[in-house]
Design a protein around this motif. Structure first.
Motif, short mmCIF file in Angstrom:
data_model
loop_
_atom_site.label_atom_id
_atom_site.label_comp_id
_atom_site.label_asym_id
_atom_site.label_seq_id
_atom_site.Cartn_x
_atom_site.Cartn_y
_atom_site.Cartn_z
N ASP A 116 -11.19 23.44 5.57
CA ASP A 116 -12.40 24.01 6.15
C ASP A 116 -12.61 23.50 7.56
O ASP A 116 -12.99 24.26 8.47
CB ASP A 116 -13.62 23.66 5.30
CG ASP A 116 -13.59 24.31 3.93
OD1 ASP A 116 -12.94 25.36 3.78
OD2 ASP A 116 -14.22 23.75 3.01
N GLN A 147 -26.00 22.22 -5.04
CA GLN A 147 -25.40 21.13 -4.28
C GLN A 147 -24.28 21.71 -3.43
O GLN A 147 -23.42 22.42 -3.92
CB GLN A 147 -24.84 20.06 -5.23
CG GLN A 147 -25.89 19.41 -6.10
CD GLN A 147 -26.87 18.61 -5.26
OE1 GLN A 147 -26.51 18.01 -4.27
NE2 GLN A 147 -28.13 18.63 -5.68
N SER A 148 -24.30 21.42 -2.14
CA SER A 148 -23.27 21.93 -1.27
C SER A 148 -21.98 21.14 -1.49
O SER A 148 -21.99 19.94 -1.75
CB SER A 148 -23.69 21.83 0.19
OG SER A 148 -23.90 20.49 0.55
N LYS A 149 -20.89 21.85 -1.38
CA LYS A 149 -19.58 21.22 -1.55
C LYS A 149 -19.23 20.46 -0.28
O LYS A 149 -19.54 20.90 0.82
CB LYS A 149 -18.51 22.28 -1.81
CG LYS A 149 -18.70 23.05 -3.09
CD LYS A 149 -17.61 24.09 -3.24
CE LYS A 149 -17.86 24.95 -4.46
NZ LYS A 149 -16.86 26.01 -4.57
N GLU A 182 -17.06 19.38 2.84
CA GLU A 182 -16.12 20.16 3.64
C GLU A 182 -14.71 19.59 3.49
O GLU A 182 -14.48 18.40 3.67
CB GLU A 182 -16.56 20.11 5.10
CG GLU A 182 -15.82 21.07 5.98
CD GLU A 182 -16.36 21.07 7.39
OE1 GLU A 182 -16.39 22.16 7.98
OE2 GLU A 182 -16.75 20.02 7.89
N THR A 194 -31.66 23.16 -7.24
CA THR A 194 -31.07 23.40 -5.93
C THR A 194 -29.57 23.25 -6.04
O THR A 194 -29.05 22.38 -6.73
CB THR A 194 -31.61 22.40 -4.89
OG1 THR A 194 -31.33 21.09 -5.34
CG2 THR A 194 -33.10 22.58 -4.70
#
Length: 63
Positions: free
Chosen positions: A22, A14-16, A18, A12
């Motif tokens: 942003d 990994q989201s960065k 914010e 999966t």
């Protein structure tokens, strides 16, 4: 021996987290969208009032 339950082979993503940029960009976008909606609602309300006023002016005889 340990059993591998993950048969897909994909991991999966990994989201960065914010960034401040942003967050600012998202806030600006939300504000601009809200202002645009308010402006469009106001224009529609004024246009409707103008049309009603013009309709009354054409139906009333001028004395």
């Amino acid at each position: 021996m340990a059993k591998n339950d993950d048969l897909s082979g994909f991991t999966t993503a990994q989201s960065k987290p914010e960034t401040a940029m942003d967050k600012t960009a998202r806030a600006v976008k939300e504000i601009k969208e809200a202002e645009t909606k308010e402006r469009q609602d106001k224009m529609a309300r004024l246009r409707r009032a103008r049309h009603e006023s013009e309709a009354e002016a054409t139906t009333k005889p001028v004395s």
